[in-house]
Design a protein around this motif. Structure first.
Motif, short mmCIF file in Angstrom:
data_model
loop_
_atom_site.label_atom_id
_atom_site.label_comp_id
_atom_site.label_asym_id
_atom_site.label_seq_id
_atom_site.Cartn_x
_atom_site.Cartn_y
_atom_site.Cartn_z
N THR A 3 0.92 -1.02 0.04
CA THR A 3 0.00 0.01 0.15
C THR A 3 0.78 1.13 -0.13
N VAL A 4 2.13 1.01 0.07
CA VAL A 4 3.20 2.23 0.09
C VAL A 4 3.99 1.70 -0.95
N LYS A 5 4.85 2.73 -1.33
CA LYS A 5 6.13 2.41 -2.36
C LYS A 5 7.20 1.78 -1.40
N LEU A 6 7.83 0.66 -2.00
CA LEU A 6 8.78 0.02 -1.24
C LEU A 6 10.36 0.87 -1.95
N LEU A 7 10.84 1.65 -0.83
CA LEU A 7 11.82 2.33 -1.22
C LEU A 7 12.94 1.68 -1.66
N GLY A 8 13.81 2.11 -2.82
CA GLY A 8 15.03 1.68 -2.93
C GLY A 8 15.90 2.46 -2.13
N ASP A 9 17.25 2.01 -2.09
CA ASP A 9 18.23 2.93 -1.13
C ASP A 9 18.39 4.26 -2.02
N ASP A 10 18.51 4.49 -3.24
CA ASP A 10 18.35 5.82 -3.70
C ASP A 10 17.48 6.71 -3.52
N GLU A 11 16.36 6.15 -2.77
CA GLU A 11 15.11 7.06 -2.69
C GLU A 11 14.94 7.33 -1.11
N LEU A 12 15.85 6.92 -0.25
CA LEU A 12 15.94 7.07 0.95
C LEU A 12 16.27 8.71 1.55
N SER A 13 15.38 8.91 2.71
CA SER A 13 15.59 10.25 3.49
C SER A 13 17.16 10.01 4.14
N PRO A 14 17.70 10.94 4.41
CA PRO A 14 19.11 10.86 5.24
C PRO A 14 18.82 9.93 6.64
N GLU A 15 17.69 10.19 7.23
CA GLU A 15 17.37 9.63 8.47
C GLU A 15 17.24 8.11 8.07
N ALA A 16 16.32 7.77 7.21
CA ALA A 16 16.17 6.28 6.99
C ALA A 16 17.58 5.72 6.61
N ARG A 17 18.07 6.43 5.59
CA ARG A 17 19.47 5.84 5.08
C ARG A 17 20.42 5.51 6.24
N LEU A 18 20.47 6.19 7.50
CA LEU A 18 21.24 5.89 8.66
C LEU A 18 20.60 4.70 9.27
N ARG A 24 22.10 -2.96 8.22
CA ARG A 24 22.94 -4.03 7.54
C ARG A 24 24.09 -4.11 8.59
N ALA A 25 24.57 -3.13 9.38
CA ALA A 25 25.66 -3.41 10.24
C ALA A 25 25.27 -4.52 11.37
N THR A 26 24.18 -4.53 11.91
CA THR A 26 23.68 -5.13 13.00
C THR A 26 23.47 -6.62 12.40
N ARG A 27 22.78 -6.73 11.41
CA ARG A 27 22.55 -8.12 10.69
C ARG A 27 23.77 -8.64 9.82
N GLN A 28 24.78 -7.99 9.80
CA GLN A 28 25.84 -8.22 9.13
C GLN A 28 25.55 -8.82 7.51
N THR A 29 24.67 -8.21 6.83
CA THR A 29 24.33 -8.53 5.44
C THR A 29 24.07 -7.01 4.73
N GLU A 30 24.11 -7.15 3.42
CA GLU A 30 23.67 -6.11 2.54
C GLU A 30 22.10 -5.97 2.37
N PHE A 31 21.50 -7.01 2.47
CA PHE A 31 19.91 -7.30 2.40
C PHE A 31 19.12 -6.56 3.37
N VAL A 32 18.38 -5.76 2.89
CA VAL A 32 17.41 -4.96 3.72
C VAL A 32 16.12 -5.27 2.98
N ASN A 33 15.29 -6.07 3.73
CA ASN A 33 13.99 -6.60 3.27
C ASN A 33 12.74 -5.71 3.15
N ASN A 34 11.79 -6.15 2.44
CA ASN A 34 10.57 -5.19 1.99
C ASN A 34 9.95 -4.64 3.21
N PHE A 35 10.21 -5.05 4.49
CA PHE A 35 9.35 -4.55 5.45
C PHE A 35 9.94 -3.22 6.07
N TRP A 36 11.30 -3.13 5.99
CA TRP A 36 11.94 -1.84 6.20
C TRP A 36 11.75 -1.02 5.17
N ARG A 37 11.92 -1.58 3.87
CA ARG A 37 11.61 -0.79 2.81
C ARG A 37 10.32 0.02 2.55
#
Length: 131
Positions: A3-18, A24-37
């Motif tokens: 019901t909302v856009k799943l934001l890509g990394d290039d669409e994140l606000s500075p707050e969301a980017r942090l 990524r650091a906590t989970r030790q992966t580059e994958f960020v799933n759709n829930f967070w997006r």
């Protein structure tokens, strides 16, 4: 469908980017799933939810595998298909076996049945169970 856009990394606000960097650091992966997006559309909710998940699912008295299995049970009870899939994958990654998964599903099913019977029958709680 979301019901909302799943934001890509290039669409994140500075707050969301942090927050994504912390995920990524906590989970030790580059994958960020759709829930967070999906949550990234509202950085305040993203931050609050991530901080809560990080705390609750982090180190504690229960093992990471058990925490994921509890999350599966609650997700089944609430009918959250996304959560069932993501936390089943998480539990498997943390060592849950097929046998454990089958047993977990049997417990979830039995608990759902007996919960409904108790509610329908209006069974009072035994004094021995009250603390």
């Amino acid at each position: 469908m979301a019901t909302v856009k799943l934001l890509g990394d290039d669409e994140l606000s500075p707050e969301a980017r942090l927050i994504f960097e912390d995920i990524r650091a906590t989970r030790q992966t580059e994958f960020v799933n759709n829930f967070w997006r999906a949550l990234a559309n509202d950085p305040a909710t993203l931050k609050r939810t991530w901080e809560g998940v990080k705390e609750v699912m982090g180190p504690g008295q229960l093992s990471p595998r058990v925490k994921e299995m509890i999350y599966i049970a609650v997700s089944v009870a609430h009918g959250c298909d996304y959560c069932i899939h993501s936390h089943t994958a998480g539990a498997r990654a943390k060592g849950m076996t097929d046998e454990e998964y089958r047993e977990l599903l049997a417990i979830i099913g039995m608990a759902a049945e007996t919960n409904r019977l108790v509610a329908a029958l209006g069974v009072p709680v035994d004094d021995a169970f009250k603390s």
